[in-house]
Design a protein around this motif. Sequence first.
Motif, PDB file in Angstrom:
ATOM      1  N   LEU A 155       0.840  -1.185   0.000  1.00 16.83           N
ATOM      2  CA  LEU A 155       0.000   0.000   0.000  1.00 16.83           C
ATOM      3  C   LEU A 155       0.883   1.246   0.000  1.00 16.83           C
ATOM      4  O   LEU A 155       1.968   1.271   0.591  1.00 16.83           O
ATOM      5  CB  LEU A 155      -0.906   0.016   1.226  1.00 16.83           C
ATOM      6  CG  LEU A 155      -1.861  -1.174   1.388  1.00 16.83           C
ATOM      7  CD1 LEU A 155      -2.686  -1.005   2.663  1.00 16.83           C
ATOM      8  CD2 LEU A 155      -2.767  -1.335   0.177  1.00 16.83           C
ATOM      9  N   GLY A 156       0.398   2.299  -0.647  1.00 18.03           N
ATOM     10  CA  GLY A 156       1.164   3.533  -0.698  1.00 18.03           C
ATOM     11  C   GLY A 156       1.489   4.071   0.687  1.00 18.03           C
ATOM     12  O   GLY A 156       2.575   4.618   0.923  1.00 18.03           O
ATOM     13  N   SER A 157       0.580   3.904   1.643  1.00 25.61           N
ATOM     14  CA  SER A 157       0.805   4.398   2.999  1.00 25.61           C
ATOM     15  C   SER A 157       1.929   3.662   3.712  1.00 25.61           C
ATOM     16  O   SER A 157       2.512   4.179   4.667  1.00 25.61           O
ATOM     17  CB  SER A 157      -0.482   4.283   3.821  1.00 25.61           C
ATOM     18  OG  SER A 157      -0.936   2.929   3.852  1.00 25.61           O
ATOM     19  N   ASN A 158       2.257   2.458   3.260  1.00 30.58           N
ATOM     20  CA  ASN A 158       3.373   1.710   3.840  1.00 30.58           C
ATOM     21  C   ASN A 158       4.693   1.974   3.119  1.00 30.58           C
ATOM     22  O   ASN A 158       5.753   1.956   3.749  1.00 30.58           O
ATOM     23  CB  ASN A 158       3.076   0.213   3.808  1.00 30.58           C
ATOM     24  CG  ASN A 158       2.170  -0.219   4.929  1.00 30.58           C
ATOM     25  OD1 ASN A 158       2.216   0.334   6.025  1.00 30.58           O
ATOM     26  ND2 ASN A 158       1.316  -1.212   4.668  1.00 30.58           N
ATOM     27  N   MET A 159       4.616   2.228   1.817  1.00 27.96           N
ATOM     28  CA  MET A 159       5.837   2.345   1.023  1.00 27.96           C
ATOM     29  C   MET A 159       6.417   3.756   1.041  1.00 27.96           C
ATOM     30  O   MET A 159       7.630   3.932   1.065  1.00 27.96           O
ATOM     31  CB  MET A 159       5.545   1.928  -0.431  1.00 27.96           C
ATOM     32  CG  MET A 159       6.783   1.924  -1.330  1.00 27.96           C
ATOM     33  SD  MET A 159       7.969   0.650  -0.848  1.00 27.96           S
ATOM     34  CE  MET A 159       9.520   1.449  -1.282  1.00 27.96           C
ATOM     35  N   TYR A 160       5.579   4.768   1.028  1.00 29.37           N
ATOM     36  CA  TYR A 160       6.053   6.131   0.744  1.00 29.37           C
ATOM     37  C   TYR A 160       5.984   7.036   1.977  1.00 29.37           C
ATOM     38  O   TYR A 160       5.186   6.808   2.889  1.00 29.37           O
ATOM     39  CB  TYR A 160       5.223   6.747  -0.373  1.00 29.37           C
ATOM     40  CG  TYR A 160       5.287   5.974  -1.666  1.00 29.37           C
ATOM     41  CD1 TYR A 160       6.431   5.995  -2.451  1.00 29.37           C
ATOM     42  CD2 TYR A 160       4.206   5.191  -2.075  1.00 29.37           C
ATOM     43  CE1 TYR A 160       6.492   5.268  -3.631  1.00 29.37           C
ATOM     44  CE2 TYR A 160       4.262   4.463  -3.259  1.00 29.37           C
ATOM     45  CZ  TYR A 160       5.411   4.501  -4.027  1.00 29.37           C
ATOM     46  OH  TYR A 160       5.475   3.775  -5.189  1.00 29.37           O
ATOM     47  N   PRO A 161       6.801   8.094   1.969  1.00 32.56           N
ATOM     48  CA  PRO A 161       6.664   9.117   3.012  1.00 32.56           C
ATOM     49  C   PRO A 161       5.285   9.765   2.953  1.00 32.56           C
ATOM     50  O   PRO A 161       4.551   9.639   1.964  1.00 32.56           O
ATOM     51  CB  PRO A 161       7.765  10.133   2.660  1.00 32.56           C
ATOM     52  CG  PRO A 161       8.757   9.359   1.847  1.00 32.56           C
ATOM     53  CD  PRO A 161       7.944   8.360   1.075  1.00 32.56           C
ATOM     54  N   ASP A 162       4.969  10.493   3.990  1.00 33.38           N
ATOM     55  CA  ASP A 162       3.678  11.190   4.052  1.00 33.38           C
ATOM     56  C   ASP A 162       3.623  12.278   2.984  1.00 33.38           C
ATOM     57  O   ASP A 162       4.594  13.001   2.747  1.00 33.38           O
ATOM     58  CB  ASP A 162       3.506  11.811   5.442  1.00 33.38           C
ATOM     59  CG  ASP A 162       2.068  12.253   5.684  1.00 33.38           C
ATOM     60  OD1 ASP A 162       1.629  13.210   5.011  1.00 33.38           O
ATOM     61  OD2 ASP A 162       1.407  11.649   6.536  1.00 33.38           O
ATOM     62  N   ASP A 163       2.461  12.413   2.330  1.00 32.05           N
ATOM     63  CA  ASP A 163       2.312  13.415   1.270  1.00 32.05           C
ATOM     64  C   ASP A 163       2.452  14.848   1.781  1.00 32.05           C
ATOM     65  O   ASP A 163       2.647  15.776   0.986  1.00 32.05           O
ATOM     66  CB  ASP A 163       0.957  13.254   0.575  1.00 32.05           C
ATOM     67  CG  ASP A 163       0.948  12.098  -0.413  1.00 32.05           C
ATOM     68  OD1 ASP A 163       1.996  11.428  -0.548  1.00 32.05           O
ATOM     69  OD2 ASP A 163      -0.091  11.858  -1.043  1.00 32.05           O
ATOM     70  N   ALA A 164       2.357  15.036   3.090  1.00 29.31           N
ATOM     71  CA  ALA A 164       2.541  16.375   3.644  1.00 29.31           C
ATOM     72  C   ALA A 164       3.946  16.901   3.376  1.00 29.31           C
ATOM     73  O   ALA A 164       4.185  18.118   3.416  1.00 29.31           O
ATOM     74  CB  ALA A 164       2.263  16.369   5.150  1.00 29.31           C
ATOM     75  N   ALA A 165       4.890  15.995   3.084  1.00 33.89           N
ATOM     76  CA  ALA A 165       6.264  16.408   2.791  1.00 33.89           C
ATOM     77  C   ALA A 165       6.386  17.048   1.409  1.00 33.89           C
ATOM     78  O   ALA A 165       7.406  17.688   1.113  1.00 33.89           O
ATOM     79  CB  ALA A 165       7.203  15.206   2.874  1.00 33.89           C
ATOM     80  N   LEU A 166       5.369  16.910   0.551  1.00 30.31           N
ATOM     81  CA  LEU A 166       5.447  17.385  -0.839  1.00 30.31           C
ATOM     82  C   LEU A 166       5.095  18.875  -0.888  1.00 30.31           C
ATOM     83  O   LEU A 166       3.940  19.253  -1.048  1.00 30.31           O
ATOM     84  CB  LEU A 166       4.515  16.562  -1.720  1.00 30.31           C
ATOM     85  CG  LEU A 166       4.856  15.069  -1.805  1.00 30.31           C
ATOM     86  CD1 LEU A 166       3.711  14.273  -2.412  1.00 30.31           C
ATOM     87  CD2 LEU A 166       6.142  14.857  -2.621  1.00 30.31           C
ATOM     88  N   THR A 167       6.107  19.701  -0.787  1.00 28.03           N
ATOM     89  CA  THR A 167       5.896  21.150  -0.665  1.00 28.03           C
ATOM     90  C   THR A 167       6.128  21.914  -1.965  1.00 28.03           C
ATOM     91  O   THR A 167       5.782  23.091  -2.053  1.00 28.03           O
ATOM     92  CB  THR A 167       6.827  21.712   0.413  1.00 28.03           C
ATOM     93  OG1 THR A 167       8.196  21.369   0.083  1.00 28.03           O
ATOM     94  CG2 THR A 167       6.489  21.128   1.784  1.00 28.03           C
ATOM     95  N   GLU A 168       6.734  21.269  -2.975  1.00 27.61           N
ATOM     96  CA  GLU A 168       6.980  21.926  -4.264  1.00 27.61           C
ATOM     97  C   GLU A 168       6.012  21.395  -5.308  1.00 27.61           C
ATOM     98  O   GLU A 168       5.687  20.210  -5.324  1.00 27.61           O
ATOM     99  CB  GLU A 168       8.411  21.679  -4.744  1.00 27.61           C
ATOM    100  CG  GLU A 168       9.492  22.279  -3.879  1.00 27.61           C
ATOM    101  CD  GLU A 168      10.872  21.987  -4.450  1.00 27.61           C
ATOM    102  OE1 GLU A 168      11.014  21.991  -5.708  1.00 27.61           O
ATOM    103  OE2 GLU A 168      11.806  21.752  -3.669  1.00 27.61           O
ATOM    104  N   LEU A 169       5.587  22.278  -6.206  1.00 28.95           N
ATOM    105  CA  LEU A 169       4.644  21.923  -7.265  1.00 28.95           C
ATOM    106  C   LEU A 169       5.197  22.418  -8.594  1.00 28.95           C
ATOM    107  O   LEU A 169       5.704  23.535  -8.676  1.00 28.95           O
ATOM    108  CB  LEU A 169       3.290  22.576  -6.985  1.00 28.95           C
ATOM    109  CG  LEU A 169       2.051  22.042  -7.705  1.00 28.95           C
ATOM    110  CD1 LEU A 169       1.716  20.651  -7.199  1.00 28.95           C
ATOM    111  CD2 LEU A 169       0.870  22.989  -7.456  1.00 28.95           C
TER     112      LEU A 169
END
Length: 518
Positions: free
Chosen positions: A54-68
Amino acid sequence: MAMKTITRRQVLRGLGGFTLALPLLPSLLGEREAHAAGGPRRFIALRSEHGGLLGSNMYPDDAALTELRAYAGHDVRRGDLSLSVAGGTASLSPVLSAPSDRLTARIAGKMNVLRGLDLPFYIAHHGGGSLGNYGDSTERPKELRPTCDQVLAWSPKFYRDLSTIKARSMVIGSREASWGYANPEDPQRSAVEPLYSEYSSRALFQQIYAPSEAPAERRPALVDRVLEDYKRLRDGERRLSSLDRRRLDDHIARLDELDRKLNVRTSCEGIEPPGEDSVSYYSDTFFRDPAAHGAFWSLINDVIVAALACDTSRIVTLRAGDMWAPNGDAGQPAGWFSDTDLDWHQEVAHRSHEPARQAVLREAHRGFFEKVFLDLVAKLDAVELPEGGTLLDDSLVFWTQESGAYTHDPIAMPVVTAGSAGGYLRTGSYADYRDLDVVCHTGKDDPAGEVTHAGLLYNQFLGTAMQAMGLAPEDYESVPGGGYGLHFESTDSWFAGHGKHSAAVRRAAGDVLPFLKA
């Protein structure tokens, strides 16, 4: 010459008494062995089976994504990798976790975590797809092409000088991860075949170890011994078929490459053969013993570091496929870094979104991350180079899985990297390439309700890796502007990624991935 004291960072002691005395400071190296600034780069690809995380197990929290950034018709995102530490465990995500003295801020700063890399067609189980041979599929076989490691192995841009190289590439673990031409010097007339892979650390050591010998002891060329017979048979025998003539040419090419390997001599002193062989751990209990799995791969990693440090190879591919436990389990598949007695293939991987099975899978992949990927990365980072930096800094190490969050489906295949490939790559990033407006798996009827989205093409990641190794797109592209590997169209309307990747995404496949170029 008097030897100065060798520090701990120059000596890595692996299990079984395998000592790597690595002569990588100027005081320990001859002039020929010292690498100038901008020296050779190393390519190390690791692959584990199935996916299903699951994405929640593999990846860091999406809150870390600060650049667009707007790219290929949608927004892609990036953020800094940031470790959380609790109870002696450092974490980027539940899978990307390890003891805090191993997963350090220094190591995390040299990593990248990439999300949203897809193949736009159904591939099912495969070996070579992770390295660009997308035709290698158990259910949807297509045209075969060499994997990208073998393009590097025979590229004069990657190997500008073969004088120290014993193995153009080291192929380790389960079979059919690495594919190449039967005769790489005549690709137009050669079949694409899987390369032999090795599980024994001792046998692997024999592939890469080159003892010092005086020039006078150079062996006579094997090809010279049969050259006249070869010419007489090839050019003078009218009954010889075109297929047999090709086989004869391929045989001579293999003899020529064997000659080159046999006559390699280096002055990388202080290397001792492994005191223990990885396959010595095999027993009836090995297949469900995570501690033995860690010891097994540590021995393999020691040999990898020895080869890269002594410059007897610069390419490594490693596939940790399912294990098949012996008679007591009637050949039942077992998983690395798990002690479960469940059938790993059918009862774990193919039921991976059931909460209890996901927990088993998560811990097994966490074990692979710590005991294989991180163990290798830390050992590479402990080897200091004369010009500054470490062996890891001149390398690209990456770990991917057979599938994304859903087994068989190549949507959002995770990629974790380490090393900057000699400064080519920016590190320390979590990059998310998904188009959140394009849904692939809806999560309907899934025990975990996992929703996936279309992203960029996996071809683009492999093309980025090839450019990081010093190749230009024209050196490796099968489709102009297409990254590495052929482009296949989905013909299965039921496939979650069918028709989900836009023309803009396909046009972008020849670019270096966003956020990665230093």
